[in-house]
Write an enzyme that holds these catalytic residues in place. Structure first.
Site, PDB file in Angstrom:
ATOM      1  CG  ASP A  24       8.339  19.620  35.142  1.00 41.62           C
ATOM      2  OD1 ASP A  24       9.417  19.783  35.741  1.00 41.62           O
ATOM      3  OD2 ASP A  24       8.247  19.018  34.050  1.00 41.62           O
ATOM      4  CG  ASP A  26      13.370  21.239  31.292  1.00 43.70           C
ATOM      5  OD1 ASP A  26      13.252  22.453  31.041  1.00 43.70           O
ATOM      6  OD2 ASP A  26      14.398  20.742  31.791  1.00 43.70           O
TER       7      ASP A  26
END
Length: 274
Positions: A24, A26
């Site tokens: 991922d 953020d």
């Protein structure tokens, strides 16, 4: 950095397939929201207002403190779609240097070390994010990742329509994205890793054999404890940006917005993995 989990031997990939690692973006690779740096760059070029920049800055602080929710993600994409509709693609491509100047200093060195170690051991590494495909590809290219999947923005005649051109890479959409990558690139998900901070990524984390929670929100931390998953903790902002400190950050963002408006032109090392 702290990591909580037994260092188990990695499962061997099935014959003819490779293990991979999916990250991922953020709060996993980057502290905070990469989208905020697009907003700041757009404000510097006069594409959005100072008020909008301050609002996005506040959302970034809340995201770092609390993580994302389905509702906040939906609202972000509604704002993004409304704002992008009719905008020239080229104008946003030209913001890329400013965006990278904001994002790159906020990368977690520890997570880069983990990613590149996977790569050095023969596993392809991918960014898989609910941010735009443009953001995912730009950061993956500069960091020498093997690929990236994000939300695809629809373009017609060189302008954004404000709509998505394909499935949203969120919740089950991320799991489907890595399944497609596995089929395309010959990957064994059962022998692969996935890294994320959010319970919304549980479908992706559960799709691989080695899920890792990074700066987990409360629900993901609970699941990780229950399932015995590895946990990596890098984010310490919750102890630094509460109350007055958070308000000071927003005041500073307002100053940045004024400066941008005035100046715009007319018109660490992770544990070794087995």
């Amino acid at each position: 950095m702290t990591a909580d989990a037994p260092d188990e031997t990695a499962p061997e990939p099935r014959p003819g397939l490779r293990a991979a690692a999916f990250f991922d973006l953020d709060k996993t690779l980057v502290a905070g929201s990469s989208g905020f740096y697009w907003a700041r760059a757009a404000a510097a070029h006069g594409l959005i207002s100072r008020r909008r920049l301050a609002a996005d800055g506040w959302e970034n602080v809340k995201f770092r403190l609390r993580g994302s929710t389905d509702d906040s993600t939906r609202k972000v994409w509604e704002r993004v779609g409304s704002f992008l509709a009719g905008q020239r693609v080229r104008d946003f491509e030209r913001l890329s240097p400013r965006v990278l100047a904001g994002v790159l200093p906020r990368l977690y060195p520890e997570m880069l070390a983990i990613a590149w170690e996977h790569q050095d051991e023969g596993r392809p590494i991918y960014i898989v994010t609910a941010s735009t495909q443009e953001t995912a590809s730009m950061i993956a290219d500069i960091l020498f990742f093997d690929g990236a999947v994000g939300a695809p923005l629809e373009q017609v005649d060189g302008r954004y329509t404000g709509k998505l051109a394909g499935p949203m890479t969120y919740r089950e959409g991320k799991a489907e994205a890595i399944r497609q990558l596995a089929e395309r690139d010959g990957l064994d998900l059962g022998a692969s890793w996935a890294y994320s901070d959010s319970e919304s990524d549980l479908p992706m984390l559960r799709a691989v054999g080695r899920p890792v929670a990074v700066n987990p929100d409360r629900e993901l931390a609970r699941v990780a404890r229950q399932e015995g998953w590895e946990v990596i903790r890098l984010e310490r902002i919750a102890t630094h940006l509460k109350s007055a400190a958070a308000l000071a950050a927003i005041a500073a963002l307002g100053g940045l917005g004024r400066a941008a408006s005035a100046g715009r032109p007319a018109g660490g090392v992770g544990r070794r993995r087995g």
